[in-house]
Design an enzyme around this catalytic site. Structure first.
Site, PDB file in Angstrom:
ATOM      1  N   GLU A 103       7.617   0.248  16.009  1.00 10.42           N
ATOM      2  CA  GLU A 103       8.643   0.767  15.114  1.00 10.42           C
ATOM      3  C   GLU A 103       8.755   2.263  15.368  1.00 10.42           C
ATOM      4  O   GLU A 103       8.038   2.816  16.182  1.00 10.42           O
ATOM      5  CB  GLU A 103       8.261   0.447  13.672  1.00 10.42           C
ATOM      6  CG  GLU A 103       8.155  -1.070  13.478  1.00 10.42           C
ATOM      7  CD  GLU A 103       8.022  -1.515  12.041  1.00 10.42           C
ATOM      8  OE1 GLU A 103       7.818  -0.680  11.156  1.00 10.42           O
ATOM      9  OE2 GLU A 103       8.137  -2.739  11.820  1.00 10.42           O
ATOM     10  N   CYS A 155      -3.180   1.628   6.251  1.00  8.26           N
ATOM     11  CA  CYS A 155      -3.575   0.890   7.452  1.00  8.26           C
ATOM     12  C   CYS A 155      -4.177   1.822   8.501  1.00  8.26           C
ATOM     13  O   CYS A 155      -4.933   1.390   9.360  1.00  8.26           O
ATOM     14  CB  CYS A 155      -2.369   0.150   8.020  1.00  8.26           C
ATOM     15  SG  CYS A 155      -0.988   1.259   8.339  1.00  8.26           S
ATOM     16  N   ASN A 203       0.799  -1.228   0.000  1.00  8.16           N
ATOM     17  CA  ASN A 203       0.000   0.000   0.000  1.00  8.16           C
ATOM     18  C   ASN A 203       0.837   1.286   0.000  1.00  8.16           C
ATOM     19  O   ASN A 203       0.456   2.275  -0.597  1.00  8.16           O
ATOM     20  CB  ASN A 203      -1.015  -0.002   1.152  1.00  8.16           C
ATOM     21  CG  ASN A 203      -0.363  -0.056   2.497  1.00  8.16           C
ATOM     22  OD1 ASN A 203       0.661  -0.708   2.683  1.00  8.16           O
ATOM     23  ND2 ASN A 203      -0.937   0.630   3.453  1.00  8.16           N
ATOM     24  N   GLU A 244       3.509  -5.491  12.251  1.00  6.45           N
ATOM     25  CA  GLU A 244       2.598  -4.345  12.057  1.00  6.45           C
ATOM     26  C   GLU A 244       1.473  -4.817  11.152  1.00  6.45           C
ATOM     27  O   GLU A 244       1.700  -5.049   9.960  1.00  6.45           O
ATOM     28  CB  GLU A 244       3.356  -3.180  11.408  1.00  6.45           C
ATOM     29  CG  GLU A 244       4.515  -2.645  12.237  1.00  6.45           C
ATOM     30  CD  GLU A 244       4.067  -1.978  13.511  1.00  6.45           C
ATOM     31  OE1 GLU A 244       2.862  -1.662  13.641  1.00  6.45           O
ATOM     32  OE2 GLU A 244       4.907  -1.790  14.397  1.00  6.45           O
TER      33      GLU A 244
HETATM   34  P1  NAD Z   1       0.033  -9.405   3.029  1.00  2.00           P
HETATM   35  O1  NAD Z   1       0.076  -9.909   4.415  1.00  2.00           O
HETATM   36  O2  NAD Z   1      -0.705 -10.186   2.024  1.00  2.00           O
HETATM   37  O3  NAD Z   1       1.513  -9.247   2.453  1.00  2.00           O
HETATM   38  C1  NAD Z   1       2.489  -8.426   3.066  1.00  2.00           C
HETATM   39  C2  NAD Z   1       3.868  -8.948   2.718  1.00  2.00           C
HETATM   40  O4  NAD Z   1       4.036 -10.221   3.331  1.00  2.00           O
HETATM   41  C3  NAD Z   1       4.093  -9.184   1.223  1.00  2.00           C
HETATM   42  O5  NAD Z   1       5.438  -8.879   0.915  1.00  2.00           O
HETATM   43  C4  NAD Z   1       3.820 -10.667   1.073  1.00  2.00           C
HETATM   44  O6  NAD Z   1       4.487 -11.236  -0.026  1.00  2.00           O
HETATM   45  C5  NAD Z   1       4.371 -11.198   2.385  1.00  2.00           C
HETATM   46  N1  NAD Z   1       3.780 -12.457   2.866  1.00  2.00           N
HETATM   47  C6  NAD Z   1       2.513 -12.901   2.705  1.00  2.00           C
HETATM   48  N2  NAD Z   1       2.369 -14.108   3.304  1.00  2.00           N
HETATM   49  C7  NAD Z   1       3.565 -14.414   3.852  1.00  2.00           C
HETATM   50  C8  NAD Z   1       4.051 -15.533   4.604  1.00  2.00           C
HETATM   51  N3  NAD Z   1       3.273 -16.586   4.883  1.00  2.00           N
HETATM   52  N4  NAD Z   1       5.339 -15.518   4.999  1.00  2.00           N
HETATM   53  C9  NAD Z   1       6.136 -14.462   4.739  1.00  2.00           C
HETATM   54  N5  NAD Z   1       5.738 -13.395   4.016  1.00  2.00           N
HETATM   55  C10 NAD Z   1       4.463 -13.360   3.590  1.00  2.00           C
HETATM   56  O7  NAD Z   1      -0.495  -7.912   3.118  1.00  2.00           O
HETATM   57  P2  NAD Z   1      -0.790  -6.913   1.917  1.00  2.00           P
HETATM   58  O8  NAD Z   1      -2.068  -7.341   1.279  1.00  2.00           O
HETATM   59  O9  NAD Z   1       0.436  -6.755   1.079  1.00  2.00           O
HETATM   60  O10 NAD Z   1      -0.988  -5.539   2.695  1.00  2.00           O
HETATM   61  C11 NAD Z   1      -2.197  -5.121   3.243  1.00  2.00           C
HETATM   62  C12 NAD Z   1      -2.227  -5.371   4.734  1.00  2.00           C
HETATM   63  O11 NAD Z   1      -1.134  -4.711   5.349  1.00  2.00           O
HETATM   64  C13 NAD Z   1      -3.467  -4.801   5.392  1.00  2.00           C
HETATM   65  O12 NAD Z   1      -3.936  -5.719   6.329  1.00  2.00           O
HETATM   66  C14 NAD Z   1      -2.956  -3.558   6.098  1.00  2.00           C
HETATM   67  O13 NAD Z   1      -3.694  -3.140   7.218  1.00  2.00           O
HETATM   68  C15 NAD Z   1      -1.585  -3.994   6.499  1.00  2.00           C
HETATM   69  N6  NAD Z   1      -0.725  -2.853   6.776  1.00  2.00           N
HETATM   70  C16 NAD Z   1      -0.395  -2.608   8.078  1.00  2.00           C
HETATM   71  C17 NAD Z   1       0.412  -1.509   8.382  1.00  2.00           C
HETATM   72  C18 NAD Z   1       0.794  -1.209   9.799  1.00  2.00           C
HETATM   73  O14 NAD Z   1       1.689  -0.409   9.993  1.00  2.00           O
HETATM   74  N7  NAD Z   1       0.155  -1.808  10.781  1.00  2.00           N
HETATM   75  C19 NAD Z   1       0.872  -0.683   7.343  1.00  2.00           C
HETATM   76  C20 NAD Z   1       0.504  -0.975   6.050  1.00  2.00           C
HETATM   77  C21 NAD Z   1      -0.291  -2.071   5.763  1.00  2.00           C
END
Ligand code: NAD
Length: 480
Positions: free
Chosen positions: A460, A281, A149, A247
């Site tokens: 963080e 997020c 995002n 996060e």
């Molecule tokens: P996602 O969990 O699908 O993927 C995030 C990252 O993790 C990607 O690089 C993906 O390839 C990797 N990943 C996925 N499954 C994995 C696994 N089993 N092992 C290791 N790596 C893995 O999330 P997304 O769809 O890319 O992002 C959206 C989500 O991120 C939303 O839930 C949003 O709220 C969250 N987000 C949180 C914050 C925060 O600071 N809390 C900030 C931005 C986004």
């Protein structure tokens, strides 16, 4: 067609398997590049490069480390336009947001942690006959895994403190938005970062990402992404006793009271609901308004949101671009359908938007406001992560608090009121890692950042990030 490569040991290299993933531009729905489909062999190469680089990087004089990280910051700034265009193409976000927020903040991350490393200190205690102090040392090789995002911003939010603390990094950006991380390798090389200090491996989460999490020589994982993936990472990493910073998702409440500064609140609430198509997020996705203000707010909010133009992300005038992928578009539309099934009234939006010409197959959704849903329904409990918000009235501070806290998440909350007593009362009781009062997304990088409940563990930002990427040792020296 553009073919991206991994960045390992200071060189751009193809994935060992020779396999690539297709990468789609959300604005057009067309494939525009190929991304390495990396696996454990590529991660192994990256870990070896990082291990080899660690002795020199961790022992480098701090001023020199500072210079290099500052050079990276300057390199990002010098490439602002190129990076912004890449991010707009890759993620469907507006070029305006990429230019104004994502890329400048990525440069700032490196600048901030470059300066922080010069001032990072640890405690010392004197007692009669002895001196004790805390030694903080870099961990060695650490992993950073980031989402789509805010691609470069969140990737650098992990990498910059890890490098500043003296670690070498194996990083994986989202497979959905790899382009700016791909370009970062070149910037790091030109900035004088020694080969192997930062390694960037592209690929799928359950394959390349999981290989990073499982690798026994990677001592810490800093992850930003979904709660589902965070749980999976914790399950794998916990028995290996890795340091973990998670996060995760959010379902953030905005609590709006009748005594707020109305115009400022309204303008900010439109932004906090729909910036980046609601894919931040920290976006407020549940908006609760004191009943005496509710009708006025609903009227004005709907009017402003209806006037928002969904358009070509590459047009500098566009405020609402595309959502990130076809899968995500379908998820958002399915939640809008669910909201209606659950009895919600769609006050505006509620459908896919089709733009003309080459954008006809792009992934566009009208900003959507839903009214009339109870707290317990899935629309109000689950993270949609798109341009969909619910609104509802409340009658008391206690009711507002119960609504705000009544979800499994606890990332951020926004309060709009000029009543100081209420601010004190609510901010101490809100189950959220971050509370904004009369503002949104105002970030002081020195403050800790992170969520509670299912929004994550660890913090963080600022010293917390530098501490996370070090291990502590207590040394006590007796007087002789
Ligand atoms: P996602 O969990 O699908 O993927 C995030 C990252 O993790 C990607 O690089 C993906 O390839 C990797 N990943 C996925 N499954 C994995 C696994 N089993 N092992 C290791 N790596 C893995 O999330 P997304 O769809 O890319 O992002 C959206 C989500 O991120 C939303 O839930 C949003 O709220 C969250 N987000 C949180 C914050 C925060 O600071 N809390 C900030 C931005 C986004």
């Amino acid at each position: 067609m553009k073919q991206m490569l991994n960045y390992i040991g200071g060189r751009y290299v193809p994935p060992v398997s020779g396999q690539y993933l297709e990468n789609v531009a959300p604005s057009t729905g067309q494939i525009y590049s190929l991304v390495p489909d990396s696996g454990p062999e590529d991660v192994e190469m990256a870990v070896q490069a990082a291990e080899a680089a660690f002795p020199e990087w961790s022992a480098m004089p701090l001023e020199r480390r500072y210079d290099i990280l500052r050079n990276i910051s300057d390199g990002i700034s010098a490439n602002l336009e190129r990076l912004a265009q890449a991010e707009c193409l890759d993620s469907g976000k507006t070029i305006a947001a990429a230019r104004a927020i994502d890329i400048p903040r990525a440069a700032l991350n490196f600048k901030f942690f470059a300066t922080a490393l010069l001032h990072f200190a640890s405690e010392s205690y004197h007692m009669p006959g002895a001196l004790s102090y805390t030694l903080r040392q870099p961990l060695g090789v650490v992993g950073g895994i980031s989402p789509w995002n805010l691609p470069l911003y969140l990737f650098t939010w992990k990498i910059a403190p890890a490098l500043a603390a003296g670690n070498c990094v194996v990083g994986k950006p989202s497979e959905v938005t790899p382009y700016t991380a791909y370009l970062l390798g070149e910037i790091c090389r030109e900035a004088g970062l020694p080969p192997g200090v930062l390694n960037i491996v592209h690929g799928l989460g359950p394959k390349a990402g999981e290989a990073i999490v499982r690798h026994p020589k990677i001592r810490a994982i800093s992850f930003t992404g979904s709660t589902r993936a965070g749980a999976e990472i914790a399950r794998i990493a916990a028995p290996m006793f890795k340091k973990l910073s998670l996060e995760l998702g959010g379902k953030n409440p905005n609590l709006i009271f009748a005594d707020c500064d109305y115009e400022r609140m309204l303008e900010t609430t439109v932004a906090s609901s729909f910036n980046n198509q609601g894919q931040i997020c920290l976006c407020g996705s549940r908006i609760y308004v004191e009943r005496s203000l509710y009708e006025r707010f609903r009227h004005d909010f709907v009017e402003r949101v209806r006037a928002m133009r969904v358009g070509d992300p590459a047009d500098p005038q566009t405020r609402m671009g595309a959502v990130v992928s076809k899968g995500h578009l379908e998820k958002i539309l399915s939640y809008i359908a669910l909201a209606e099934q659950e009895g919600g009234r769609i006050l505006c939006g509620g459908q896919r938007v089709y733009l003309p010409g080459p954008l006809a197959d792009g992934y566009y959704v009208a900003p959507t406001i839903v009214e009339g849903l109870p707290l317990e329904c899935r629309t109000n409990q689950e993270e949609i992560f798109g341009p969909v918000v619910t609104i509802a009235p409340f009658d008391s501070d206690e009711e507002a608090l119960a609504l705000a806290n009544g979800v499994p998440y606890g990332l951020s909350a926004t309060l709009w009121t000029n009543n100081l007593r209420r601010v004190q009362y609510l901010s101490t009781r809100l189950q959220a890692g971050i509370v904004w009062v009369n503002c949104w997304l105002l970030r002081d990088l020195r403050t800790p950042f992170g969520g509670v409940k299912q929004s994550g563990v660890g913090r963080e930002g600022g010293w917390e990030a530098l501490r996370f990427f070090t291990e502590m040792k207590s040394v006590t020296i007796a007087e002789t």
